[in-house]
Design a protein around this motif. Structure first.
Motif, PDB file in Angstrom:
ATOM      1  N   ASP B 115       0.831  -1.211   0.000  1.00  0.00           N
ATOM      2  CA  ASP B 115       0.000   0.000   0.000  1.00  0.00           C
ATOM      3  C   ASP B 115       0.865   1.260   0.000  1.00  0.00           C
ATOM      4  O   ASP B 115       0.595   2.217  -0.727  1.00  0.00           O
ATOM      5  CB  ASP B 115      -0.924   0.020   1.228  1.00  0.00           C
ATOM      6  CG  ASP B 115      -2.109  -0.929   1.072  1.00  0.00           C
ATOM      7  OD1 ASP B 115      -2.349  -1.424  -0.045  1.00  0.00           O
ATOM      8  OD2 ASP B 115      -2.798  -1.156   2.081  1.00  0.00           O
ATOM      9  N   TRP B 116       1.902   1.260   0.820  1.00  0.00           N
ATOM     10  CA  TRP B 116       2.761   2.455   0.879  1.00  0.00           C
ATOM     11  C   TRP B 116       3.638   2.561  -0.364  1.00  0.00           C
ATOM     12  O   TRP B 116       3.893   3.645  -0.859  1.00  0.00           O
ATOM     13  CB  TRP B 116       3.600   2.438   2.170  1.00  0.00           C
ATOM     14  CG  TRP B 116       2.862   3.157   3.269  1.00  0.00           C
ATOM     15  CD1 TRP B 116       1.515   3.176   3.441  1.00  0.00           C
ATOM     16  CD2 TRP B 116       3.423   3.977   4.305  1.00  0.00           C
ATOM     17  NE1 TRP B 116       1.204   3.943   4.542  1.00  0.00           N
ATOM     18  CE2 TRP B 116       2.347   4.452   5.088  1.00  0.00           C
ATOM     19  CE3 TRP B 116       4.718   4.340   4.663  1.00  0.00           C
ATOM     20  CZ2 TRP B 116       2.532   5.281   6.192  1.00  0.00           C
ATOM     21  CZ3 TRP B 116       4.905   5.166   5.772  1.00  0.00           C
ATOM     22  CH2 TRP B 116       3.819   5.631   6.520  1.00  0.00           C
ATOM     23  N   THR B 119       2.028   4.418  -3.195  1.00  0.00           N
ATOM     24  CA  THR B 119       1.793   5.857  -3.091  1.00  0.00           C
ATOM     25  C   THR B 119       3.035   6.659  -2.722  1.00  0.00           C
ATOM     26  O   THR B 119       3.017   7.882  -2.789  1.00  0.00           O
ATOM     27  CB  THR B 119       0.706   6.159  -2.034  1.00  0.00           C
ATOM     28  OG1 THR B 119       1.116   5.583  -0.786  1.00  0.00           O
ATOM     29  CG2 THR B 119      -0.631   5.568  -2.437  1.00  0.00           C
ATOM     30  N   LYS B 120       4.124   5.979  -2.320  1.00  0.00           N
ATOM     31  CA  LYS B 120       5.290   6.716  -1.822  1.00  0.00           C
ATOM     32  C   LYS B 120       6.593   6.397  -2.537  1.00  0.00           C
ATOM     33  O   LYS B 120       7.621   7.010  -2.239  1.00  0.00           O
ATOM     34  CB  LYS B 120       5.468   6.466  -0.324  1.00  0.00           C
ATOM     35  CG  LYS B 120       4.307   7.000   0.516  1.00  0.00           C
ATOM     36  CD  LYS B 120       4.510   6.674   1.986  1.00  0.00           C
ATOM     37  CE  LYS B 120       3.272   6.895   2.803  1.00  0.00           C
ATOM     38  NZ  LYS B 120       2.783   8.270   2.809  1.00  0.00           N
ATOM     39  N   ASP B 144      -4.579   5.887  -2.609  1.00  0.00           N
ATOM     40  CA  ASP B 144      -4.337   6.835  -1.510  1.00  0.00           C
ATOM     41  C   ASP B 144      -5.109   6.392  -0.268  1.00  0.00           C
ATOM     42  O   ASP B 144      -4.605   6.457   0.849  1.00  0.00           O
ATOM     43  CB  ASP B 144      -4.776   8.250  -1.917  1.00  0.00           C
ATOM     44  CG  ASP B 144      -3.819   8.858  -2.931  1.00  0.00           C
ATOM     45  OD1 ASP B 144      -2.632   8.476  -2.924  1.00  0.00           O
ATOM     46  OD2 ASP B 144      -4.262   9.696  -3.731  1.00  0.00           O
ATOM     47  N   ALA B 145      -6.347   5.941  -0.488  1.00  0.00           N
ATOM     48  CA  ALA B 145      -7.180   5.506   0.643  1.00  0.00           C
ATOM     49  C   ALA B 145      -6.565   4.263   1.294  1.00  0.00           C
ATOM     50  O   ALA B 145      -6.543   4.142   2.525  1.00  0.00           O
ATOM     51  CB  ALA B 145      -8.603   5.211   0.160  1.00  0.00           C
ATOM     52  N   ALA B 148      -3.674   5.363   3.330  1.00  0.00           N
ATOM     53  CA  ALA B 148      -4.067   6.185   4.487  1.00  0.00           C
ATOM     54  C   ALA B 148      -4.497   5.336   5.682  1.00  0.00           C
ATOM     55  O   ALA B 148      -4.380   5.768   6.826  1.00  0.00           O
ATOM     56  CB  ALA B 148      -5.190   7.141   4.081  1.00  0.00           C
ATOM     57  N   ARG B 149      -4.974   4.118   5.405  1.00  0.00           N
ATOM     58  CA  ARG B 149      -5.455   3.313   6.539  1.00  0.00           C
ATOM     59  C   ARG B 149      -4.322   2.886   7.467  1.00  0.00           C
ATOM     60  O   ARG B 149      -4.549   2.418   8.561  1.00  0.00           O
ATOM     61  CB  ARG B 149      -6.243   2.104   6.051  1.00  0.00           C
ATOM     62  CG  ARG B 149      -5.419   1.001   5.420  1.00  0.00           C
ATOM     63  CD  ARG B 149      -6.314   0.018   4.668  1.00  0.00           C
ATOM     64  NE  ARG B 149      -5.537  -0.875   3.827  1.00  0.00           N
ATOM     65  CZ  ARG B 149      -5.372  -2.186   4.084  1.00  0.00           C
ATOM     66  NH1 ARG B 149      -5.907  -2.718   5.142  1.00  0.00           N
ATOM     67  NH2 ARG B 149      -4.665  -2.922   3.263  1.00  0.00           N
ATOM     68  N   TRP B 150      -3.074   3.060   7.012  1.00  0.00           N
ATOM     69  CA  TRP B 150      -1.919   2.697   7.838  1.00  0.00           C
ATOM     70  C   TRP B 150      -1.310   3.902   8.561  1.00  0.00           C
ATOM     71  O   TRP B 150      -0.264   3.796   9.188  1.00  0.00           O
ATOM     72  CB  TRP B 150      -0.827   2.059   6.975  1.00  0.00           C
ATOM     73  CG  TRP B 150      -1.279   0.823   6.281  1.00  0.00           C
ATOM     74  CD1 TRP B 150      -1.620   0.713   4.959  1.00  0.00           C
ATOM     75  CD2 TRP B 150      -1.457  -0.479   6.851  1.00  0.00           C
ATOM     76  NE1 TRP B 150      -1.997  -0.577   4.685  1.00  0.00           N
ATOM     77  CE2 TRP B 150      -1.909  -1.333   5.816  1.00  0.00           C
ATOM     78  CE3 TRP B 150      -1.282  -1.000   8.134  1.00  0.00           C
ATOM     79  CZ2 TRP B 150      -2.170  -2.684   6.039  1.00  0.00           C
ATOM     80  CZ3 TRP B 150      -1.547  -2.343   8.346  1.00  0.00           C
ATOM     81  CH2 TRP B 150      -1.991  -3.169   7.301  1.00  0.00           C
ATOM     82  N   LEU B 151      -1.961   5.062   8.469  1.00  0.00           N
ATOM     83  CA  LEU B 151      -1.339   6.273   9.013  1.00  0.00           C
ATOM     84  C   LEU B 151      -1.270   6.288  10.528  1.00  0.00           C
ATOM     85  O   LEU B 151      -0.364   6.856  11.101  1.00  0.00           O
ATOM     86  CB  LEU B 151      -2.080   7.523   8.513  1.00  0.00           C
ATOM     87  CG  LEU B 151      -1.771   7.874   7.061  1.00  0.00           C
ATOM     88  CD1 LEU B 151      -2.532   9.122   6.644  1.00  0.00           C
ATOM     89  CD2 LEU B 151      -0.275   8.062   6.852  1.00  0.00           C
TER      90      LEU B 151
END
Lengths: 83, 159
Positions: B115-116, B119-120, B144-145, B148-151
């Motif tokens: 996931d990261w 986006t990163k 992105d969503a 974001a769930r790992w923020l």
């Protein structure tokens, strides 16, 4: 200052890499973009929509207000799409 | 210390899994994500995909993402391999593998990493369509969503 372009920004700017000496007034990424956009119609097209342009300074993600220094490596690219 | 590689050549998933555990016996589970080039994009058939990256920064970004995973989960091993260049449908494009004593850490950290990464890490895809033409892939709000769930992973623990 070394400027790098990736993906469609590279295609629009017509170059992958260029060495530039910005004028003294260029202090932030935002200033640099405004100045680079005047270099050619291709550069202007690359920076026409800042909402879809991302930036890195010395290989770290940076924002429009990030300050710049001579010798910095500044890269412009679209939002990432790996994975 | 994670094994992070950006390469054009195919990778050997079985060999990477063997290397990840390296004969150790304290590993109880491995989380594995293997990304594969799909033959359609938004319903439109594609014939190939070209991955561009930012040499130097991409490796740094992947290492930073792996280091973040290692602070969040008790990992015994972590491998991130991402291919670049021109790939055709069916080819493996990315390998994420995590080893831990228990499955939750292995599976969760693996999901976090992909996931990261999406986006990163500086990679850009350009798709070639069967009916002609090519286009750079636009970033997806769903990615992105997912990132974001790992923020705020430790909020529950802190409360």
């Amino acid at each position: 200052m070394k400027i790098l372009y990736f993906a469609w920004l590279r295609e629009k700017a017509g170059t992958a890499e260029e060495e530039v000496v910005p004028p003294a007034g260029v202090q932030t990424v935002r200033d640099l973009i405004a100045w680079l956009a005047t270099r050619s119609p291709g550069h202007a097209a690359a920076f026409a929509d800042l909402g879809s342009v991302r930036c890195a300074v010395n290989q770290d993600f940076a924002g429009l207000e990030t300050p710049l220094a001579p010798g910095d490596e500044v890269a412009f690219f679209p939002p990432v799409t790996g994975g | 210390m994670a094994r992070v590689i950006v390469q054009q050549a195919p990778f050997d998933t079985a060999a990477e899994l063997a290397r990840l555990t390296g004969g150790r016996t304290d590993v109880g589970g491995i989380g594995l994500f293997l990304g594969v080039v799909r033959d359609t994009a938004g319903g439109r058939p594609i014939t190939a995909m070209t991955l561009e990256h930012y040499p130097g920064m991409t490796e740094r970004a992947l290492s930073a993402i792996a280091a973040e995973a290692e602070t969040r989960w008790p990992l015994l091993g972590c491998t991130l391999i991402h291919r670049v260049g021109r790939l055709v449908p069916g080819e493996a494009i990315v390998l994420v593998a995590t080893a831990s004593a228990h499955r939750a850490a292995a599976l969760d950290s693996c999901a976090f990493l992909i996931d990261w990464l999406k986006t990163k890490a500086p990679f850009w895809k350009r798709e070639e369509f069967r009916d002609g033409g090519a286009a750079w892939v636009a970033a997806r709000a769903e990615d992105d969503a997912a990132a974001a769930r790992w923020l705020a992973p430790r909020r529950a623990a802190a409360e």
